[in-house]
Design a protein around this motif. Structure first.
Motif, PDB file in Angstrom:
ATOM      1  N   SER A  66       0.658  -0.997   0.130  1.00  0.00           N
ATOM      2  CA  SER A  66      -0.023   0.090  -0.109  1.00  0.00           C
ATOM      3  C   SER A  66       0.951   1.043  -0.101  1.00  0.00           C
ATOM      4  N   LEU A  67       2.156   1.095   0.634  1.00  0.00           N
ATOM      5  CA  LEU A  67       2.842   2.522   0.895  1.00  0.00           C
ATOM      6  C   LEU A  67       3.261   2.689  -0.382  1.00  0.00           C
ATOM      7  N   GLY A  68       3.575   1.609  -1.314  1.00  0.00           N
ATOM      8  CA  GLY A  68       4.399   1.759  -2.537  1.00  0.00           C
ATOM      9  C   GLY A  68       3.269   2.463  -3.692  1.00  0.00           C
ATOM     10  N   PRO A 162       7.006   5.270  11.780  1.00  0.00           N
ATOM     11  CA  PRO A 162       6.014   4.182  12.099  1.00  0.00           C
ATOM     12  C   PRO A 162       4.914   3.827  10.723  1.00  0.00           C
ATOM     13  N   GLY A 163       5.034   2.412  11.123  1.00  0.00           N
ATOM     14  CA  GLY A 163       4.592   1.722  10.044  1.00  0.00           C
ATOM     15  C   GLY A 163       3.304   0.831  10.200  1.00  0.00           C
ATOM     16  N   GLY A 164       2.589   0.877  11.334  1.00  0.00           N
ATOM     17  CA  GLY A 164       1.502   0.208  11.706  1.00  0.00           C
ATOM     18  C   GLY A 164       1.717  -0.330  13.287  1.00  0.00           C
ATOM     19  N   ASN A 165       0.672  -1.117  13.640  1.00  0.00           N
ATOM     20  CA  ASN A 165       0.810  -1.591  15.103  1.00  0.00           C
ATOM     21  C   ASN A 165      -0.361  -2.600  14.949  1.00  0.00           C
ATOM     22  N   THR A 166       0.153  -3.982  15.584  1.00  0.00           N
ATOM     23  CA  THR A 166      -0.793  -5.051  15.573  1.00  0.00           C
ATOM     24  C   THR A 166      -1.679  -4.934  16.817  1.00  0.00           C
ATOM     25  N   ILE A 277       5.893  13.170   1.674  1.00  0.00           N
ATOM     26  CA  ILE A 277       4.975  12.366   0.838  1.00  0.00           C
ATOM     27  C   ILE A 277       5.300  10.946   1.706  1.00  0.00           C
ATOM     28  N   LEU A 278       6.439  10.501   1.904  1.00  0.00           N
ATOM     29  CA  LEU A 278       6.694   9.333   2.675  1.00  0.00           C
ATOM     30  C   LEU A 278       6.245   9.380   4.104  1.00  0.00           C
ATOM     31  N   ARG A 279       6.384  10.348   4.764  1.00  0.00           N
ATOM     32  CA  ARG A 279       5.852  10.468   6.164  1.00  0.00           C
ATOM     33  C   ARG A 279       4.356  10.355   6.049  1.00  0.00           C
ATOM     34  N   ALA A 280       3.681  11.000   5.247  1.00  0.00           N
ATOM     35  CA  ALA A 280       2.269  10.891   5.041  1.00  0.00           C
ATOM     36  C   ALA A 280       1.680   9.538   4.688  1.00  0.00           C
ATOM     37  N   ALA A 281       2.443   9.012   3.835  1.00  0.00           N
ATOM     38  CA  ALA A 281       2.226   7.688   3.317  1.00  0.00           C
ATOM     39  C   ALA A 281       2.031   6.594   4.382  1.00  0.00           C
ATOM     40  N   CYS A 282       3.338   6.651   5.166  1.00  0.00           N
ATOM     41  CA  CYS A 282       3.434   5.874   6.413  1.00  0.00           C
ATOM     42  C   CYS A 282       2.538   6.007   7.406  1.00  0.00           C
ATOM     43  N   ALA A 283       2.077   7.045   7.564  1.00  0.00           N
ATOM     44  CA  ALA A 283       1.050   7.503   8.666  1.00  0.00           C
ATOM     45  C   ALA A 283      -0.252   6.922   8.297  1.00  0.00           C
TER      46      ALA A 283
END
Length: 376
Positions: A66-68, A162-166, A277-283
């Motif tokens: 999704s990030l890509g 940050p890239g997610g949390n379980t 863009i990378l920061r926003a996409a990761c969020a």
């Protein structure tokens, strides 16, 4: 008063004036055809991202996919990210080193993969009796954690977002129910990191076994128990058939934060627009990971119980003894590791304040709603 000569014939423009008009018209006609400002300053990049997770874990492996997509759309295809699974060619345990060395530009996985190298990294993911998912996010985004970890990770040649949390994980699958501390003595359990160190104080023998091999290891009695993630991902392993007791909670990962890892030199070379863009996409991707687990775990848990899983909470005796063990482990590490001591102290202070607040509103509300649901 000036005379009104609007009906007088127009005078021909001078050569100089004609030149200015021609230049202005040319600029006006060319303006709509000019490339967007982002495209003018944006290079075409093709990066590789190595995931720590197998492709069949659709939430976790799907996060960097999704990030890509988001980044490609936001840059009109000028910034492309190719996602690779573990072993293609980077093994999960070598992920952070590979990113730092520039073997790949990016990675996605938990910082706890590097616990053996530096236990400070585990604090960025989750530690036994640490923060829950909301608390971990609050600490990172608004409590000073990102600045603390930026210093730690910079020493390793890494930048992370940050890239997610379980969310809170389950306590794992056991062939026999744990009714007290004595039942843990001599237990062979698939668990690693600081959680393994805490359980080792009970006499547990931590084992490092990949997820796809857990079924065979339990069925052959090579191990007695195994922790993985939670209902949605655990269901795919079919462990309830060979280890039916499903204990909870996974007190070693009360809110496991994942990260997107970026080679520090590559990050510095990125245009500021790409960094934003990378920061926003990761969020965005991080929010989606948590939401998907929260939405899919309930149905998966129902299916697991219907398939034979026996839900059991860890006894209070085990929880309290494990907390004592955890504090001992942290004191031992802090005595030898200044970074760990500094970051853990910040986490401890933030955790105490956070649970003070959760106790007032969150816990009271959730407790009422849980009881209301039980009453039907």
């Amino acid at each position: 008063m000036p005379s009104d000569d609007s009906n007088a014939p127009a005078r021909p423009a001078s050569p100089a004036r004609r030149g200015l008009l021609t230049a202005g018209l040319g600029a006006a006609l060319a303006a709509p055809l000019a490339a967007p400002a982002l495209a003018q300053a944006a290079p075409e990049l093709r990066w590789r991202l190595s995931s720590a997770y197998a492709k069949n874990l659709d939430i976790l492996f799907g996060a960097p996919e999704s990030l890509g997509r988001i980044i490609a759309e936001a840059t009109d295809g000028r910034f492309q990210i190719q996602v690779q699974g573990p072993g293609e060619p980077i093994p999960a345990e070598g992920l952070l080193d590979a990113v730092a060395a520039g073997t790949v530009e990016m990675g996605h996985g938990p910082a706890s993969l590097a616990t053996a190298k530096d236990p400070t990294f585990a604090l960025a993911t989750a530690i036994p009796f640490g923060l829950n998912a909301r608390g971990q996010a609050a600490w990172w985004y608004a409590g000073g954690a990102s600045e603390l970890f930026a210093e730690v990770f910079a020493k390793a040649g890494l930048v992370c977002l940050p890239g997610g949390n379980t969310g809170a994980q389950m306590g794992g699958w056991f062939r026999k129910e744990i009714k007290g501390v004595a039942d843990l003595q001599g237990l062979k359990m698939r668990i690693g990191g600081l959680g393994g160190q805490v359980l080792a104080k009970f006499g547990v023998q931590p084992q490092a076994i990949p997820g796809p091999d857990l079924y065979a290891a339990l069925e052959s009695k090579k191990i007695d128990a195994a922790e993985w993630i939670g209902p949605y991902d655990d269901e795919r392993l079919g462990l309830q058939k060979v280890a039916p007791v499903y204990h909870y909670p996974g007190f070693w990962e009360g809110g496991a934060m994942l990260h997107v890892w970026i080679n520090a030199e590559k990050w510095k070379a990125l245009p500021k627009a790409y960094q934003a863009i990378l920061r926003a996409a990761c969020a965005q991707v991080g929010a989606e990971v948590q939401a998907k687990y929260d939405a899919r775990n309930p149905r998966a848990l129902r299916r697991l119980v219907a398939g034979g899983a026996q839900l059991r909470p860890f006894p209070q005796e085990v929880m309290e003894a494990a907390l004592k063990n955890a504090n001992e482990v942290y004191a031992e590490i802090a005595a030898k590791n200044a970074d760990f001591r500094r970051v853990y102290e910040a986490l401890r202070v933030f955790r105490n304040e956070e649970y003070l607040w959760f106790q007032v509103a969150e816990y009271t509300y959730d407790n009422f709603m849980i009881r209301a649901r039980a009453r039907g």
